[in-house]
Design a protein around this motif. Structure first.
Motif, PDB file in Angstrom:
ATOM      1  N   ASP A   1       0.792  -1.234   0.000  1.00  0.00           N
ATOM      2  CA  ASP A   1       0.000   0.000   0.000  1.00  0.00           C
ATOM      3  C   ASP A   1       0.819   1.277   0.000  1.00  0.00           C
ATOM      4  OD1 ASP A   1      -2.155  -1.607  -0.066  1.00  0.00           O
ATOM      5  OD2 ASP A   1      -2.880  -1.172   1.944  1.00  0.00           O
ATOM      6  N   VAL A   2       1.875   1.290  -0.794  1.00  0.00           N
ATOM      7  CA  VAL A   2       2.695   2.502  -0.900  1.00  0.00           C
ATOM      8  C   VAL A   2       1.859   3.625  -1.522  1.00  0.00           C
ATOM      9  CG1 VAL A   2       4.737   3.531  -1.970  1.00  0.00           C
ATOM     10  CG2 VAL A   2       4.827   1.188  -1.067  1.00  0.00           C
ATOM     11  N   GLY A   3       1.961   4.792  -0.917  1.00  0.00           N
ATOM     12  CA  GLY A   3       1.189   5.931  -1.397  1.00  0.00           C
ATOM     13  C   GLY A   3      -0.022   6.233  -0.543  1.00  0.00           C
ATOM     14  N   ALA A   4      -0.212   5.439   0.531  1.00  0.00           N
ATOM     15  CA  ALA A   4      -1.344   5.671   1.429  1.00  0.00           C
ATOM     16  C   ALA A   4      -0.909   5.407   2.864  1.00  0.00           C
ATOM     17  CB  ALA A   4      -2.512   4.759   1.075  1.00  0.00           C
ATOM     18  N   GLY A   5      -1.486   6.146   3.808  1.00  0.00           N
ATOM     19  CA  GLY A   5      -1.207   5.898   5.219  1.00  0.00           C
ATOM     20  C   GLY A   5       0.251   6.039   5.558  1.00  0.00           C
ATOM     21  N   TYR A   6       0.767   5.000   6.246  1.00  0.00           N
ATOM     22  CA  TYR A   6       2.152   5.039   6.712  1.00  0.00           C
ATOM     23  C   TYR A   6       3.162   4.661   5.636  1.00  0.00           C
ATOM     24  CZ  TYR A   6      -0.304   4.951  11.200  1.00  0.00           C
ATOM     25  OH  TYR A   6      -1.137   5.219  12.250  1.00  0.00           O
ATOM     26  N   SER A   7       2.689   4.063   4.549  1.00  0.00           N
ATOM     27  CA  SER A   7       3.611   3.570   3.517  1.00  0.00           C
ATOM     28  C   SER A   7       3.943   4.686   2.523  1.00  0.00           C
ATOM     29  CB  SER A   7       2.991   2.365   2.789  1.00  0.00           C
ATOM     30  OG  SER A   7       2.852   1.278   3.660  1.00  0.00           O
ATOM     31  N   THR A   8       4.852   5.523   2.915  1.00  0.00           N
ATOM     32  CA  THR A   8       5.225   6.670   2.090  1.00  0.00           C
ATOM     33  C   THR A   8       6.363   6.323   1.138  1.00  0.00           C
ATOM     34  OG1 THR A   8       6.855   7.433   3.713  1.00  0.00           O
ATOM     35  CG2 THR A   8       4.573   8.221   3.981  1.00  0.00           C
ATOM     36  N   VAL A   9       6.575   7.199   0.163  1.00  0.00           N
ATOM     37  CA  VAL A   9       7.688   7.019  -0.762  1.00  0.00           C
ATOM     38  C   VAL A   9       9.009   7.091  -0.002  1.00  0.00           C
ATOM     39  CG1 VAL A   9       8.856   7.961  -2.793  1.00  0.00           C
ATOM     40  CG2 VAL A   9       6.360   7.944  -2.689  1.00  0.00           C
ATOM     41  N   GLU A  10       9.061   7.953   1.005  1.00  0.00           N
ATOM     42  CA  GLU A  10      10.284   8.095   1.797  1.00  0.00           C
ATOM     43  C   GLU A  10      10.596   6.812   2.561  1.00  0.00           C
ATOM     44  OE1 GLU A  10       8.800  11.747   0.420  1.00  0.00           O
ATOM     45  OE2 GLU A  10       7.744  10.307   1.708  1.00  0.00           O
ATOM     46  N   LEU A  11       9.556   6.201   3.146  1.00  0.00           N
ATOM     47  CA  LEU A  11       9.755   4.930   3.844  1.00  0.00           C
ATOM     48  C   LEU A  11      10.212   3.858   2.869  1.00  0.00           C
ATOM     49  CD1 LEU A  11       9.452   3.133   6.380  1.00  0.00           C
ATOM     50  CD2 LEU A  11       7.064   2.772   5.718  1.00  0.00           C
ATOM     51  N   MET A  12       9.576   3.803   1.719  1.00  0.00           N
ATOM     52  CA  MET A  12       9.950   2.835   0.690  1.00  0.00           C
ATOM     53  C   MET A  12      11.416   2.979   0.307  1.00  0.00           C
ATOM     54  SD  MET A  12       8.581   2.712  -3.245  1.00  0.00           S
ATOM     55  CE  MET A  12       9.609   4.138  -3.663  1.00  0.00           C
ATOM     56  N   SER A  13      11.871   4.204   0.137  1.00  0.00           N
ATOM     57  CA  SER A  13      13.257   4.448  -0.276  1.00  0.00           C
ATOM     58  C   SER A  13      14.238   4.068   0.827  1.00  0.00           C
ATOM     59  CB  SER A  13      13.433   5.915  -0.671  1.00  0.00           C
ATOM     60  OG  SER A  13      12.610   6.237  -1.786  1.00  0.00           O
TER      61      SER A  13
END
Length: 343
Positions: free
Chosen positions: A250-262
């Motif tokens: 669920d990247v792009g919503a809630g806690y799953s941000t692009v910054e966290l992904m990176s």
């Protein structure tokens, strides 16, 4: 090493003994006035009960205590029947939730759930794997998975439930999914206190069933507010040491941000359905999907679009460079994969 969240859940017996600590004079007096036979033994208030309803009465008395008194109180219930054993000490608040949600606790305790599979396809619409999703057993009481996990969290049983759901998914995959197809399985990072200990059963189950670790992808689900990135990276490292891939859901919503992904650099990036829905018509969604996809490509992460129900959305995602997709357009979660895939 063990923890109460991972060990076997015992049912509350019809008769037994309740222990509460620390001793509280107000509580003792209230119980004695009601003729509940309370006494102080060592540093505990000990109260026998003859039926489960009496536990509810006892919890009622606890609720009338000032919050400052209840905050640090713990309770232990020892049954006198088939499951008689000294139970662990747990916070009073968790016990209240456990007693009030006993039917849901029984679903968790008896593992009355199954794993359903939703197909994941490539750009040619060929199935490359499945996500395994928790569902009620056929013919059993219905429940919403998020409600089951919410009760498990309130009662301190979310580690047990998360582990049991994973093992059910692995076993189901062994029955129905041929080797070489990916098996996406959710996990909650907060349930893994010590990766080397908490993941033992997962790895042993995969090994015992002669499954290939490379077929598995464990994904962080969207409900988690990830506060300890180093701990999650250690979990990722251990999965990868065993040949298992990892995903961020669920990247792009809630806690799953692009910054966290990176920061995490997962092997698979799953874009949230809220961005995918009608993305072919929404320039703002298109820019965000492109931003996520380009960021994932920087660390060679594979991108998967979730929640696809329209072919137009699928086409846009393909044109954006996304090579995997999941959604009702390709199949709903079901007990079995397509017949031509059954082992």
């Amino acid at each position: 090493m063990s923890c109460s969240g991972c060990t076997l859940i015992q049912p509350i017996e019809n008769q037994g003994i309740v222990r509460i600590k620390p001793v509280n004079t107000t509580l003792m007096n209230s119980l004695l006035e009601q003729g509940m036979g309370a006494e102080v033994i060592a540093d505990c208030t000990v109260v026998p009960y003859r039926k489960k309803e009496e536990i509810l009465n006892l919890l009622h008395f606890l609720r009338i205590l000032p919050k400052k008194d209840r905050t640090y109180m713990k309770i232990s219930i020892t049954g006198l029947g088939e499951y008689a054993m000294y139970s662990p000490w747990i916070p009073v608040i968790q016990m209240e939730a456990k007693v009030e949600n006993q039917s849901v606790i029984d679903i968790i305790r008896l593992e009355k759930f199954a794993s359903h599979m939703q197909p994941i396809v490539d750009t040619n619409e060929q199935i490359m794997g499945f996500e395994f999703l928790l569902r009620p057993e056929q013919g059993d009481h219905s429940f919403q998975p998020y409600q089951l996990f919410e009760v498990a969290r309130e009662t301190g049983l979310h580690s047990f439930l998360d582990r049991a759901a994973q093992i059910t998914a692995i076993k189901t995959s062994a029955l129905w999914v041929p080797n070489g197809f990916k098996r996406f399985i959710n996990f909650l990072p907060s349930t893994i206190y010590d990766p080397k200990y908490c993941l033992i059963e997962t790895f042993e189950t995969i090994d015992r069933l002669n499954l290939d670790p490379k077929d598995f992808v464990f994904e962080v689900v969207e409900t988690e507010n990830i506060e300890h990135i180093p701990q999650l990276l250690r979990i990722f490292d251990l999965y990868r040491e065993k040949g298992i891939s990892v995903a961020l859901d669920d990247v792009g919503a809630g806690y799953s941000t692009v910054e966290l992904m990176s920061d995490l650099k997962p092997d698979y990036v799953k874009i949230d359905r809220s961005l995918i829905d009608h993305c072919d018509q929404d320039p703002i969604k298109q820019r965000e999907i492109t931003r996520i996809t380009e960021a994932a490509f920087q660390f060679k992460g594979q991108v998967l679009a979730e929640g696809i129900e329209r072919y137009e959305d699928f086409q846009f995602c393909k044109n954006a460079g996304i090579n995997l997709a999941q959604g009702y357009l390709f199949g709903k979660p079901s007990e079995r994969p397509p017949l031509d895939m059954v082992i």
